[in-house]
Write an enzyme that holds these catalytic residues in place. Structure first.
Site, PDB file in Angstrom:
ATOM      1  N   HIS A  30      18.420  37.328  48.886  1.00 21.50           N
ATOM      2  CA  HIS A  30      17.957  36.033  49.433  1.00 21.50           C
ATOM      3  C   HIS A  30      19.004  34.971  49.105  1.00 21.50           C
ATOM      4  CE1 HIS A  30      14.581  33.073  50.369  1.00 21.50           C
ATOM      5  NE2 HIS A  30      15.656  32.336  50.112  1.00 21.50           N
ATOM      6  N   HIS A  32      21.338  31.371  50.650  1.00 22.34           N
ATOM      7  CA  HIS A  32      21.693  30.344  51.639  1.00 22.34           C
ATOM      8  C   HIS A  32      23.201  30.121  51.573  1.00 22.34           C
ATOM      9  CE1 HIS A  32      17.471  29.178  52.352  1.00 22.34           C
ATOM     10  NE2 HIS A  32      17.328  29.536  51.083  1.00 22.34           N
ATOM     11  N   LEU A  33      23.882  30.378  52.694  1.00 23.35           N
ATOM     12  CA  LEU A  33      25.337  30.197  52.730  1.00 23.35           C
ATOM     13  C   LEU A  33      25.756  28.945  53.496  1.00 23.35           C
ATOM     14  CD1 LEU A  33      26.707  33.823  53.261  1.00 23.35           C
ATOM     15  CD2 LEU A  33      26.985  32.379  51.232  1.00 23.35           C
ATOM     16  N   ARG A  34      24.803  28.324  54.190  1.00 26.56           N
ATOM     17  CA  ARG A  34      25.109  27.134  55.016  1.00 26.56           C
ATOM     18  C   ARG A  34      26.167  27.468  56.067  1.00 26.56           C
ATOM     19  NH1 ARG A  34      20.385  25.775  52.947  1.00 26.56           N
ATOM     20  NH2 ARG A  34      20.450  24.558  51.018  1.00 26.56           N
ATOM     21  N   LYS A 120      12.853  35.854  59.058  1.00 27.35           N
ATOM     22  CA  LYS A 120      12.336  34.927  58.058  1.00 27.35           C
ATOM     23  C   LYS A 120      11.205  34.076  58.623  1.00 27.35           C
ATOM     24  CE  LYS A 120      12.101  32.656  54.228  1.00 27.35           C
ATOM     25  NZ  LYS A 120      13.007  32.266  53.174  1.00 27.35           N
ATOM     26  N   HIS A 157       8.393  32.766  53.320  1.00 26.74           N
ATOM     27  CA  HIS A 157       8.317  31.610  52.421  1.00 26.74           C
ATOM     28  C   HIS A 157       6.828  31.341  52.244  1.00 26.74           C
ATOM     29  CE1 HIS A 157       9.765  27.743  50.599  1.00 26.74           C
ATOM     30  NE2 HIS A 157       8.466  27.530  50.746  1.00 26.74           N
ATOM     31  N   HIS A 195      11.111  34.606  46.683  1.00 24.90           N
ATOM     32  CA  HIS A 195      11.099  33.682  45.543  1.00 24.90           C
ATOM     33  C   HIS A 195       9.690  33.384  45.030  1.00 24.90           C
ATOM     34  CE1 HIS A 195      10.410  30.975  48.882  1.00 24.90           C
ATOM     35  NE2 HIS A 195      11.678  30.881  49.212  1.00 24.90           N
ATOM     36  N   ASP A 268      18.076  32.950  45.910  1.00 22.64           N
ATOM     37  CA  ASP A 268      17.729  31.705  46.598  1.00 22.64           C
ATOM     38  C   ASP A 268      18.716  30.602  46.246  1.00 22.64           C
ATOM     39  OD1 ASP A 268      16.414  30.126  48.404  1.00 22.64           O
ATOM     40  OD2 ASP A 268      14.824  29.523  47.032  1.00 22.64           O
ATOM     41  N   HIS A 272      23.136  22.028  48.024  1.00 21.13           N
ATOM     42  CA  HIS A 272      22.970  20.733  48.692  1.00 21.13           C
ATOM     43  C   HIS A 272      24.015  19.798  48.104  1.00 21.13           C
ATOM     44  CE1 HIS A 272      19.082  21.392  50.755  1.00 21.13           C
ATOM     45  NE2 HIS A 272      18.804  22.172  49.726  1.00 21.13           N
ATOM     46  N   ALA A 284      15.272  19.926  48.368  1.00 24.35           N
ATOM     47  CA  ALA A 284      14.854  21.033  47.501  1.00 24.35           C
ATOM     48  C   ALA A 284      15.908  22.121  47.518  1.00 24.35           C
ATOM     49  CB  ALA A 284      13.530  21.598  47.992  1.00 24.35           C
TER      50      ALA A 284
END
Ligand code: DOR
Ligand code: ZN
Length: 367
Positions: A30, A32-34, A120, A157, A195, A268, A272, A284
């Protein structure tokens, strides 16, 4: 003299300090690579420790089609750190973002592509870039039925968006209102509750068949909700689902260390820009990819469970996803170092988990 573990199994020896852990190369289930300039800023942290990663689709616009997932995968491969593109064996495992309008045909195309490994489910409005998510589970039925038929996992989620439900109870409410009925109605659907943050989620996942599993983040294994308020408000410890009480953290750690194959690693890591977290309405997400394995090692070490670390990090995930386990190794050594105060993040900066504070383990070798 310090005892050195040739493999995590030998760390079970009671009373000895283990200063070296060798693991089969793990994967991050899990992440996030943006995108854009942010992607090359964070990708190297993951590539150095993980062989594969399940890449979240909550971009703007979200990755709702196989064509978009293929294009995003190409951007990730093109952003691999200099010199590694040709020889890196890093594999981004792509996901689709489920909406009310996702069709069975789109699911069929996703499976046929071979590159989409999961879908997802964000309840609309639950978290970062989830506005296009599912407004009611019934609207996603055609896609979910196709996923059940084709064995494509659903990544959830698990929080209700009902503002009348206390923020700390939204995971349990989601299980009761949405997830338990879904699992009951579609017993063949393969589900990863992402998560998880509560003992209720642990109990729910344990109560289901082998088609229902969960990922656990390092921050939810290491911290309880006090971390958000130490001496003032700490925006870099704010993520969703939010950190919970100590009793929940303990249940998560017990699950991670239980050896139960339903529980596996998913960081996760959610970068940001600093200014979007240090503001009057901060985003978040915790960025932990700079030290993910080190943080997990610390959690397992604290729990006296280093002998269970390898299965959690390297075996249970690929087994659930029906992918081969990796063959390379990584080595962690007990060595104190301070996480940097910040990292460059495109034109911005990024504050990592534990910024300016010590970590107990260091990744020494990966291959
Ligand atoms: O804290 C979070 N950050 N939770 C999520 O579900 C999304 C993530 C993000 O994308 O920043
Ligand atoms: Zn996430």
């Amino acid at each position: 003299m310090n005892a050195t573990a040739a493999s995590p199994a030998s760390t079970a020896t009671a009373g000895k300090t283990v200063d070296r852990i060798e693991l089969t190369r793990p994967d991050d289930w899990h992440l996030h690579l943006r995108d854009g300039d942010y992607l090359p800023a964070v990708l190297p942290f993951t590539v150095r420790q993980f062989a594969r990663a399940i890449v979240m689709p909550n971009l703007r616009p979200p990755v709702t089609t196989t064509a978009m997932a293929i294009a995003y995968r190409e951007r990730i491969l093109a952003a691999l750190p200099e010199g590694t593109e040709a020889d890196s064996d890093f594999q981004p495992l792509m996901t689709l973002y489920l909406t009310d309008r996702t069709t069975a045909a789109e699911i069929e195309a996703a499976v046929a592509s071979g590159i989409v490994k999961a879908v997802k489910y964000y309840p609309a409005g639950a978290t970062t870039n989830s506005d296009s998510g599912v407004t009611h589970v019934d609207r996603a039925r055609p896609a979910l039925e196709a996923m059940q038929r084709l064995g494509l996992p659903l990544l959830v989620h698990g929080e209700v968006t009902d503002q009348s439900v206390d923020l700390f109870d939204r995971e349990l409410a989601f299980i009761e209102r949405t997830l338990a009925p879904l699992v009951r109605d579609m017993p063949g659907l393969r589900v990863v509750m992402e998560h998880i943050t509560t003992r209720d989620a642990v109990a729910f996942v344990e109560s289901c068949g082998p088609n229902v599993a969960a990922t656990l983040t390092p921050h939810h294994l290491l911290m309880n909700r006090n971390a958000i308020f130490v001496g003032g408000i700490r925006p870099h410890y704010y993520c969703l689902p939010v950190l919970k009480r100590e009793v929940h953290r303990q249940a998560l750690m017990d699950a991670a260390a239980s050896g139960n194959p339903k529980f596996f690693l998913g960081t996760d890591s959610a970068p940001h820009a600093r200014h979007t977290k240090e503001t009057d309405c901060g985003c978040a997400g915790c960025f932990n990819a700079h030290a993910a394995l080190e943080l997990y090692a610390e959690a397992f070490d604290r729990a006296g469970a280093l002998d269970r670390f390898e299965a959690f990090a390297s075996f249970h995930g690929p087994d659930f996803y029906r992918l081969p386990r990796n063959t390379g190794k990584v080595v962690l050594v007990r060595e104190r170092w301070d996480a940097p105060d910040e990292y460059p993040y495109g034109a911005d900066t990024l504050v990592p988990l534990r910024a300016g504070e010590p970590l107990q383990w260091r990744l020494a070798q990966a291959g």
